[in-house]
Design an enzyme around this catalytic site. Structure first.
Site, PDB file in Angstrom:
ATOM      1  N   HIS A   1      37.773  41.024  33.215  1.00  0.00           N
ATOM      2  CA  HIS A   1      37.141  41.999  34.103  1.00  0.00           C
ATOM      3  C   HIS A   1      35.671  42.075  33.727  1.00  0.00           C
ATOM      4  CE1 HIS A   1      36.102  45.772  36.086  1.00  0.00           C
ATOM      5  NE2 HIS A   1      35.497  46.089  34.969  1.00  0.00           N
TER       6      HIS A   1
ATOM      7  N   ASN B   1      43.918  37.482  35.954  1.00  0.00           N
ATOM      8  CA  ASN B   1      42.709  36.671  36.125  1.00  0.00           C
ATOM      9  C   ASN B   1      41.786  36.708  34.903  1.00  0.00           C
ATOM     10  OD1 ASN B   1      41.686  39.212  36.501  1.00  0.00           O
ATOM     11  ND2 ASN B   1      40.669  38.787  38.440  1.00  0.00           N
TER      12      ASN B   1
ATOM     13  N   TYR C   1      40.879  52.305  36.330  1.00  0.00           N
ATOM     14  CA  TYR C   1      40.952  51.697  37.664  1.00  0.00           C
ATOM     15  C   TYR C   1      41.104  52.738  38.772  1.00  0.00           C
ATOM     16  CZ  TYR C   1      41.160  46.855  35.969  1.00  0.00           C
ATOM     17  OH  TYR C   1      40.867  45.625  35.423  1.00  0.00           O
TER      18      TYR C   1
ATOM     19  N   LYS D   1      41.662  40.210  29.450  1.00  0.00           N
ATOM     20  CA  LYS D   1      42.914  40.819  29.917  1.00  0.00           C
ATOM     21  C   LYS D   1      44.140  40.260  29.176  1.00  0.00           C
ATOM     22  CE  LYS D   1      41.107  41.919  34.527  1.00  0.00           C
ATOM     23  NZ  LYS D   1      41.407  41.934  35.990  1.00  0.00           N
TER      24      LYS D   1
ATOM     25  N   GLU E   1      31.729  52.423  32.674  1.00  0.00           N
ATOM     26  CA  GLU E   1      32.834  51.723  32.019  1.00  0.00           C
ATOM     27  C   GLU E   1      32.606  51.604  30.508  1.00  0.00           C
ATOM     28  OE1 GLU E   1      34.008  49.164  36.034  1.00  0.00           O
ATOM     29  OE2 GLU E   1      33.306  48.068  34.259  1.00  0.00           O
TER      30      GLU E   1
HETATM   31  P1  CMP Z   1      39.167  43.508  38.197  1.00  0.00           P
HETATM   32  O1  CMP Z   1      37.755  43.017  38.207  1.00  0.00           O
HETATM   33  O2  CMP Z   1      39.705  43.880  36.875  1.00  0.00           O
HETATM   34  O3  CMP Z   1      39.270  44.779  39.172  1.00  0.00           O
HETATM   35  C1  CMP Z   1      40.450  45.096  39.894  1.00  0.00           C
HETATM   36  C2  CMP Z   1      41.531  44.099  39.685  1.00  0.00           C
HETATM   37  O4  CMP Z   1      42.622  44.179  40.544  1.00  0.00           O
HETATM   38  C3  CMP Z   1      40.977  42.715  39.895  1.00  0.00           C
HETATM   39  O5  CMP Z   1      40.117  42.389  38.830  1.00  0.00           O
HETATM   40  C4  CMP Z   1      42.267  41.896  40.005  1.00  0.00           C
HETATM   41  O6  CMP Z   1      42.696  41.371  38.761  1.00  0.00           O
HETATM   42  C5  CMP Z   1      43.304  42.926  40.446  1.00  0.00           C
HETATM   43  N1  CMP Z   1      43.942  42.578  41.674  1.00  0.00           N
HETATM   44  C6  CMP Z   1      45.254  42.381  41.813  1.00  0.00           C
HETATM   45  N2  CMP Z   1      45.550  42.084  43.080  1.00  0.00           N
HETATM   46  C7  CMP Z   1      44.384  42.082  43.772  1.00  0.00           C
HETATM   47  C8  CMP Z   1      44.044  41.845  45.138  1.00  0.00           C
HETATM   48  N3  CMP Z   1      44.964  41.538  46.060  1.00  0.00           N
HETATM   49  N4  CMP Z   1      42.734  41.933  45.474  1.00  0.00           N
HETATM   50  C9  CMP Z   1      41.793  42.251  44.549  1.00  0.00           C
HETATM   51  N5  CMP Z   1      42.089  42.495  43.258  1.00  0.00           N
HETATM   52  C10 CMP Z   1      43.365  42.397  42.863  1.00  0.00           C
END
Ligand code: CMP
Length: 139
Positions: free
Chosen positions: A116, A113, A50, A10, A127
Site C-alpha cells: 500500500h 497486491n 481503511y 502487506k 496515515e
Molecule cells: P490499497 O492501496 O491498500 O487501498 C485499498 C485496497 O483495496 C487496495 O490497495 C486493494 O488491495 C484492495 N482492493 C481489493 N479489491 C479491490 C477492488 N476491486 N478495487 C480496488 N481495490 C481493491
C-alpha cells in the site's frame, strides 16, 4: 522537495519472506526508510485505516486480508515521495502493473497486491500519524 509517504508491506508479501526484496525496490527507487515496524494489525485498526473504503463491496475482504498475517508499516522519505512510491508500486491491479514495479514482480491479485502507498501528501500525513509517533521517525 523532499517529502514523506506511508507504505505497508502487506500479508501476502510478508508471508512469502519478501520484506527485504520489496524494501530493496523502494530504496532503489530513491526512497529512504525513516521508520519501520512489523505489526499484526487488529480488526479495529484495519477498519480504521481503511475507513474511506467502508462502503465499498470489497471492504470486509480487505480488512480480513490485512489482518491475515503480519504487515510492515514504513515511513519513506525522498524527492516527491508520494509519486515516487506510487510509480515503483505500479497499478493496484497487478494485471495492469508495468514491468519493473513491485506489484508486477510480486502481487498475486488486486487484493493481495503486496504493498500500500499513500495517494496524496495529505493522506500520507494522516496515515503516518495513524501508525507512528513523531519520535519513532528518524530522518
Ligand atoms: P490499497 O492501496 O491498500 O487501498 C485499498 C485496497 O483495496 C487496495 O490497495 C486493494 O488491495 C484492495 N482492493 C481489493 N479489491 C479491490 C477492488 N476491486 N478495487 C480496488 N481495490 C481493491
Amino acid at each position: 522537495a523532499v517529502t514523506r509517504t506511508f507504505s505497508i508491506i502487506k500479508p501476502d508479501a510478508t508471508k512469502r519472506n519478501l520484506t527485504g526484496a520489496v524494501t530493496k525496490m523502494l530504496e532503489e527507487a530513491g526512497l529512504r526508510v525513516v521508520a519501520s515496524k512489523r505489526i499484526q494489525m487488529s480488526k479495529e485498526q484495519a477498519e480504521g485505516f481503511y475507513a474511506v473504503h467502508k462502503e465499498r463491496p470489497f471492504f470486509g475482504d480487505l480488512v480480513s486480508f490485512m489482518i491475515s498475517g503480519p504487515v510492515v508499516v514504513q515511513v519513506l522519505e525522498g524527492e516527491d515521495a508520494v509519486k515516487r512510491n506510487r510509480d515503483v508500486m505500479g497499478a493496484t491491479n497487478p494485471a495492469d502493473a508495468a514491468e519493473g514495479t513491485i506489484r508486477k514482480a510480486f502481487a498475486e491479485s488486486i487484493e493481495a497486491n503486496s504493498v500500500h502507498g499513500s495517494d496524496s501528501e495529505e493522506n500520507a500525513a494522516i496515515e503516518i500519524a495513524f501508525f507512528f509517533k513523531p519520535e519513532e521517525i528518524v530522518g
